[in-house]
Design a protein around this motif. Structure first.
Motif, PDB file in Angstrom:
ATOM      1  N   PHE A  71       7.108  -1.666 -15.153  1.00 38.81           N
ATOM      2  CA  PHE A  71       7.471  -3.085 -15.112  1.00 38.81           C
ATOM      3  C   PHE A  71       6.497  -3.846 -14.223  1.00 38.81           C
ATOM      4  CE2 PHE A  71      12.293  -2.203 -15.845  1.00 38.81           C
ATOM      5  CZ  PHE A  71      12.010  -1.824 -17.141  1.00 38.81           C
ATOM      6  N   ASN A  72       6.102  -3.220 -13.134  1.00 37.61           N
ATOM      7  CA  ASN A  72       5.195  -3.903 -12.219  1.00 37.61           C
ATOM      8  C   ASN A  72       3.799  -4.038 -12.820  1.00 37.61           C
ATOM      9  OD1 ASN A  72       4.997  -5.085  -9.505  1.00 37.61           O
ATOM     10  ND2 ASN A  72       3.400  -3.538  -9.235  1.00 37.61           N
ATOM     11  N   ARG A  73       3.368  -3.007 -13.546  1.00 40.21           N
ATOM     12  CA  ARG A  73       2.055  -3.053 -14.184  1.00 40.21           C
ATOM     13  C   ARG A  73       2.024  -4.201 -15.189  1.00 40.21           C
ATOM     14  NH1 ARG A  73       2.094   1.726 -16.418  1.00 40.21           N
ATOM     15  NH2 ARG A  73       1.586   2.779 -14.467  1.00 40.21           N
ATOM     16  N   GLY A 107      -6.806   2.995 -10.320  1.00 39.35           N
ATOM     17  CA  GLY A 107      -5.445   2.484 -10.239  1.00 39.35           C
ATOM     18  C   GLY A 107      -5.405   1.110  -9.600  1.00 39.35           C
ATOM     19  N   PHE A 108      -4.198   0.549  -9.566  1.00 39.51           N
ATOM     20  CA  PHE A 108      -4.016  -0.764  -8.970  1.00 39.51           C
ATOM     21  C   PHE A 108      -3.824  -0.605  -7.463  1.00 39.51           C
ATOM     22  CE2 PHE A 108      -2.817  -1.322 -13.361  1.00 39.51           C
ATOM     23  CZ  PHE A 108      -3.401  -2.547 -13.681  1.00 39.51           C
ATOM     24  N   VAL A 109      -4.408  -1.518  -6.734  1.00 42.03           N
ATOM     25  CA  VAL A 109      -4.238  -1.509  -5.280  1.00 42.03           C
ATOM     26  C   VAL A 109      -4.065  -2.945  -4.809  1.00 42.03           C
ATOM     27  CG1 VAL A 109      -5.734   0.525  -4.993  1.00 42.03           C
ATOM     28  CG2 VAL A 109      -6.708  -1.781  -4.756  1.00 42.03           C
ATOM     29  N   ARG A 110      -3.518  -3.073  -3.628  1.00 39.19           N
ATOM     30  CA  ARG A 110      -3.474  -4.389  -2.995  1.00 39.19           C
ATOM     31  C   ARG A 110      -4.491  -4.372  -1.862  1.00 39.19           C
ATOM     32  NH1 ARG A 110      -0.879  -6.030   1.221  1.00 39.19           N
ATOM     33  NH2 ARG A 110      -0.956  -8.261   1.609  1.00 39.19           N
ATOM     34  N   VAL A 111      -5.352  -5.374  -1.842  1.00 39.81           N
ATOM     35  CA  VAL A 111      -6.406  -5.446  -0.829  1.00 39.81           C
ATOM     36  C   VAL A 111      -5.816  -6.109   0.405  1.00 39.81           C
ATOM     37  CG1 VAL A 111      -8.709  -6.317  -0.293  1.00 39.81           C
ATOM     38  CG2 VAL A 111      -8.116  -5.717  -2.658  1.00 39.81           C
ATOM     39  N   GLU A 112      -5.731  -5.363   1.489  1.00 39.95           N
ATOM     40  CA  GLU A 112      -5.088  -5.992   2.648  1.00 39.95           C
ATOM     41  C   GLU A 112      -6.063  -6.311   3.774  1.00 39.95           C
ATOM     42  OE1 GLU A 112      -1.898  -3.691   4.254  1.00 39.95           O
ATOM     43  OE2 GLU A 112      -3.220  -2.278   5.247  1.00 39.95           O
ATOM     44  N   VAL A 163     -10.546  -7.012   4.434  1.00 43.39           N
ATOM     45  CA  VAL A 163     -11.887  -6.959   3.839  1.00 43.39           C
ATOM     46  C   VAL A 163     -12.986  -6.872   4.887  1.00 43.39           C
ATOM     47  CG1 VAL A 163     -11.228  -8.109   1.709  1.00 43.39           C
ATOM     48  CG2 VAL A 163     -11.984  -9.473   3.660  1.00 43.39           C
ATOM     49  N   ALA A 164     -12.631  -7.008   6.154  1.00 45.49           N
ATOM     50  CA  ALA A 164     -13.662  -6.896   7.184  1.00 45.49           C
ATOM     51  C   ALA A 164     -13.063  -6.213   8.399  1.00 45.49           C
ATOM     52  CB  ALA A 164     -14.164  -8.289   7.574  1.00 45.49           C
ATOM     53  N   PRO A 165     -13.798  -5.400   9.108  1.00 49.43           N
ATOM     54  CA  PRO A 165     -15.210  -5.029   8.876  1.00 49.43           C
ATOM     55  C   PRO A 165     -15.394  -4.120   7.664  1.00 49.43           C
ATOM     56  CG  PRO A 165     -14.301  -3.714  10.650  1.00 49.43           C
ATOM     57  CD  PRO A 165     -13.247  -4.704  10.273  1.00 49.43           C
ATOM     58  N   THR A 166     -14.357  -3.380   7.283  1.00 51.65           N
ATOM     59  CA  THR A 166     -14.444  -2.614   6.049  1.00 51.65           C
ATOM     60  C   THR A 166     -13.263  -3.037   5.187  1.00 51.65           C
ATOM     61  OG1 THR A 166     -13.117  -0.845   6.989  1.00 51.65           O
ATOM     62  CG2 THR A 166     -15.508  -0.601   7.151  1.00 51.65           C
ATOM     63  N   VAL A 167     -13.302  -2.584   3.954  1.00 50.32           N
ATOM     64  CA  VAL A 167     -12.212  -2.937   3.052  1.00 50.32           C
ATOM     65  C   VAL A 167     -11.112  -1.896   3.169  1.00 50.32           C
ATOM     66  CG1 VAL A 167     -11.563  -3.219   0.630  1.00 50.32           C
ATOM     67  CG2 VAL A 167     -13.758  -4.117   1.464  1.00 50.32           C
ATOM     68  N   ARG A 168      -9.872  -2.382   3.269  1.00 50.52           N
ATOM     69  CA  ARG A 168      -8.764  -1.439   3.233  1.00 50.52           C
ATOM     70  C   ARG A 168      -7.766  -1.894   2.171  1.00 50.52           C
ATOM     71  NH1 ARG A 168      -6.235  -0.805   8.537  1.00 50.52           N
ATOM     72  NH2 ARG A 168      -4.838  -2.462   7.903  1.00 50.52           N
ATOM     73  N   CYS A 169      -7.406  -0.961   1.320  1.00 52.22           N
ATOM     74  CA  CYS A 169      -6.465  -1.250   0.241  1.00 52.22           C
ATOM     75  C   CYS A 169      -5.271  -0.326   0.354  1.00 52.22           C
ATOM     76  CB  CYS A 169      -7.109  -0.999  -1.122  1.00 52.22           C
ATOM     77  SG  CYS A 169      -8.659  -1.875  -1.378  1.00 52.22           S
ATOM     78  N   VAL A 170      -4.175  -0.738  -0.258  1.00 49.20           N
ATOM     79  CA  VAL A 170      -2.999   0.110  -0.333  1.00 49.20           C
ATOM     80  C   VAL A 170      -2.729   0.379  -1.808  1.00 49.20           C
ATOM     81  CG1 VAL A 170      -0.621   0.420   0.409  1.00 49.20           C
ATOM     82  CG2 VAL A 170      -2.145  -1.092   1.689  1.00 49.20           C
ATOM     83  N   PHE A 171      -2.549   1.635  -2.135  1.00 48.14           N
ATOM     84  CA  PHE A 171      -2.353   2.032  -3.527  1.00 48.14           C
ATOM     85  C   PHE A 171      -1.020   1.512  -4.061  1.00 48.14           C
ATOM     86  CE2 PHE A 171      -1.430   5.194  -6.913  1.00 48.14           C
ATOM     87  CZ  PHE A 171      -2.596   5.044  -7.653  1.00 48.14           C
ATOM     88  N   THR A 172      -1.062   0.935  -5.245  1.00 48.64           N
ATOM     89  CA  THR A 172       0.169   0.437  -5.858  1.00 48.64           C
ATOM     90  C   THR A 172       0.711   1.504  -6.802  1.00 48.64           C
ATOM     91  OG1 THR A 172      -0.863  -1.753  -5.827  1.00 48.64           O
ATOM     92  CG2 THR A 172       1.210  -1.534  -7.019  1.00 48.64           C
ATOM     93  N   HIS A 173       0.003   1.724  -7.878  1.00 42.81           N
ATOM     94  CA  HIS A 173       0.334   2.775  -8.845  1.00 42.81           C
ATOM     95  C   HIS A 173      -0.825   2.798  -9.814  1.00 42.81           C
ATOM     96  CE1 HIS A 173       1.340  -0.716 -11.237  1.00 42.81           C
ATOM     97  NE2 HIS A 173       2.309  -1.029 -10.409  1.00 42.81           N
ATOM     98  N   ARG A 174      -0.816   3.731 -10.731  1.00 41.56           N
ATOM     99  CA  ARG A 174      -1.887   3.838 -11.726  1.00 41.56           C
ATOM    100  C   ARG A 174      -2.023   2.615 -12.585  1.00 41.56           C
ATOM    101  NH1 ARG A 174      -5.442   6.257 -12.979  1.00 41.56           N
ATOM    102  NH2 ARG A 174      -6.154   8.189 -12.192  1.00 41.56           N
TER     103      ARG A 174
END
Length: 479
Positions: A318-320, A461-466, A468-479
């Motif tokens: 549903f989220n995808r 997969g899908f991620v949420r970008v939380e 972007v600096a100094p490096t990029v960090r994302c949290v995995f959502t789902h495939r």
RNA sequence: GCUCCCGUAGUGUAGUCCGGUCAAUCAUUCCAGCCUUUCGAGCUGGACACCCGGGUUCGAAUCCCGGCGGGAGCACCA
């Protein structure tokens, strides 16, 4: 987006709707809301919106030992994120005088008694369908013990107010139940001002009546409480709301226990209540799960009394459905290997930000003549071979470097695999996975424009970008 | 043990009250194919269910009886 919207999969109508529908959510502020809690909140909200009624939020904080004060703030925030409209919030610890007043009425009406038995003795008598010595004493004695509860004559477990039901009731759970108890534990909100605390069966009945609620949704684990509360309503001549008991939900692969979560946080196993390993709403929000997908999930599940198994796959689907369209695409190379790309000229890839929305534009990724690219280690054929660098060109990998090998897409028909890649100038990126691990790699630079939004790392997969600096960090959502 | 709730595909759900149009709905899942420069999306096809046994009836997923199975509660927690 799917073409076929969920059609008439609607919640059944409420019964006995005569006037305004008045409902409530009744959280215990002992921890943050998790996916399981969201069911009652969503369903109440769905009905209130359907009938144009009101929904109260009532904090049930009548056990001073089991309160996490943070809940008073986090729960309304979680409800708001879910889109649950709260007409008014009330707090039970503000209402002790009311519970005392109603309790005294019950006592004076002979519908309750003050018991000073030892709890075990009282329970044993009750289990044998026998009254304790205080049950039928006259009002003068009852009132004097009542005063003793409040003036400090009695300490914890030395006296309590008990509501009479039916000692002969075949269900032992329904026979006389405790309504007020003494507890010297300081309360986070009222401190030591009160030491006589109502129990839920009294407080809930009083409040449900005072708020003039019409329909109450609760888990079927409260079935016996409903029967107990029915006695309070009848003793006082109040009209009962309509009760609907839904079944138990078992949620696999989720850490939902408040105590486990909080010890995990203390021990450093989790970074906080929004750790992506947890099933809290805070964690789901952080991962990029949209509240609308949760709403759709519970609406389609309904409120039957059957026990059910929660399905993450369905929720993710549903989220995808919701995020596939708005999420732009970027390349992410996990566990990167840097390889020289031999070519006779500069190369430029032009990849769409979204394959079904060419109007959003393209990402241009350049590789200078004699430059390098990075590929995921798992994508490198052990013995070398041909590969297609997506949107760039075909290459031959000889075990140490890549060699330009034309740009004809027919190689795909010949079984050449497509792999993802990033230019040398890619940005260091980490993805927090739901199992607590961190995938480290490189993402194309354009991802820095996507802060705070959902993107799809192609083939990953899908991620949420939380960050972007100094490096990029994302949290995995789902495939 | 006692009391209560519940039993439709892997999962969730429609239908059960007022028996036939249910050789059982929809979603998700899984499998296959198509499409696609993503392992995403889309398209097509397929797989999988009325807990069991009796009874009533011309006819039962739907009504009755009896089993079996699952769950909850039996707290001075909620």
């Amino acid at each position: 987006m799917k073409e076929s919207r969920p059609k008439d999969l609607e919640l059944p109508d409420l019964i006995d709707v005569t006037g305004e529908v008045r409902m409530r959510v009744a959280p215990n502020p002992s921890g943050p809301l998790h996916i399981g809690h969201s069911r009652m909140a969503i369903l109440n909200d769905e009905y209130v919106k359907r009938y144009g009624g009101v929904c109260f939020n009532r904090f049930e904080d009548t056990d001073p030992a089991r309160i996490d004060p943070a809940g008073y703030d986090s729960i309304p925030a979680d409800l708001e994120w879910l889109g649950v409209e709260i007409h008014k919030t009330i707090v039970q610890s503000d209402r002790f005088e009311l519970y005392y007043e109603v309790s005294k009425r019950l006592l004076e009406a002979g519908k309750a008694y003050v018991c000073t038995c030892r709890p075990d003795d009282w329970r044993e008598l009750k289990n044998g369908k026998n009254p304790c010595p205080h049950r039928e004493q006259d009002l003068t004695d009852q009132l004097s013990r009542w005063d003793g509860m409040f003036d400090g004559t009695f300490g914890q477990e030395e006296a309590s107010l008990i509501v009479k039901t039916d000692l002969a009731h075949p269900n032992p759970a329904i026979r006389d139940f405790v309504a007020l108890r003494i507890d010297e534990t300081p309360h986070p909100r009222t401190g030591t001002r009160y030491h006589v605390y109502p129990l839920m069966n009294l407080a809930v009945a009083v409040d449900d009546h005072e708020l003039d609620l019409t329909h109450i949704l609760r888990g079927k684990d409260h079935l016996n409480n409903t029967y107990r509360q029915e006695y309070v309503f009848n003793h006082l001549g109040w009209k009962m709301p309509v009760y609907i008991h839904y079944g138990r939900v078992s949620i696999e692969d989720a850490q939902l226990s408040t105590s486990n979560m909080s010890t995990g946080i203390r021990e450093g196993k989790y970074t906080g209540w929004d750790d992506p390993q947890l099933g809290t709403l805070a964690a789901l929000r952080r991962r990029g799960v949209r509240p609308e997908s949760i709403r759709r999930y519970w609406s389609e599940t309904g409120l039957k009394a059957v026990d059910i198994e929660f399905s993450w796959k369905t929720l993710y689907s549903f989220n995808r459905d919701l995020i596939d369209d708005p999420s732009n695409r970027y390349f992410f190379v996990d566990d990167p290997v840097k390889l020289k790309l031999e070519s006779s000229s500069d190369l430029t890839a032009r990849a769409p930000l979204h394959p079904t929305h060419p109007e959003r534009g393209i990402r241009e990724l350049g590789v200078a003549k004699g430059g390098s690219v990075c590929l995921s280690r798992v994508d490198l054929p052990e013995k070398g071979g041909r590969l297609r660098l997506k949107d760039l060109c075909n290459v031959v990998y000889d075990g140490t470097a890549l060699r330009y090998d034309g740009n004809d897409l027919v190689v795909l028909k010949e079984g050449v695999r497509i792999v993802h890649w990033v230019p040398e100038a890619a940005v260091g990126t980490e993805v927090l996975m739901t199992d607590g691990s961190v995938r480290k790699g490189l993402a194309e630079h354009g991802i820095v424009a996507a802060k705070d939004s959902s993107v799809q790392l192609e083939r990953f997969g899908f991620v949420r970008v939380e960050q972007v600096a100094p490096t990029v960090r994302c949290v995995f959502t789902h495939r």
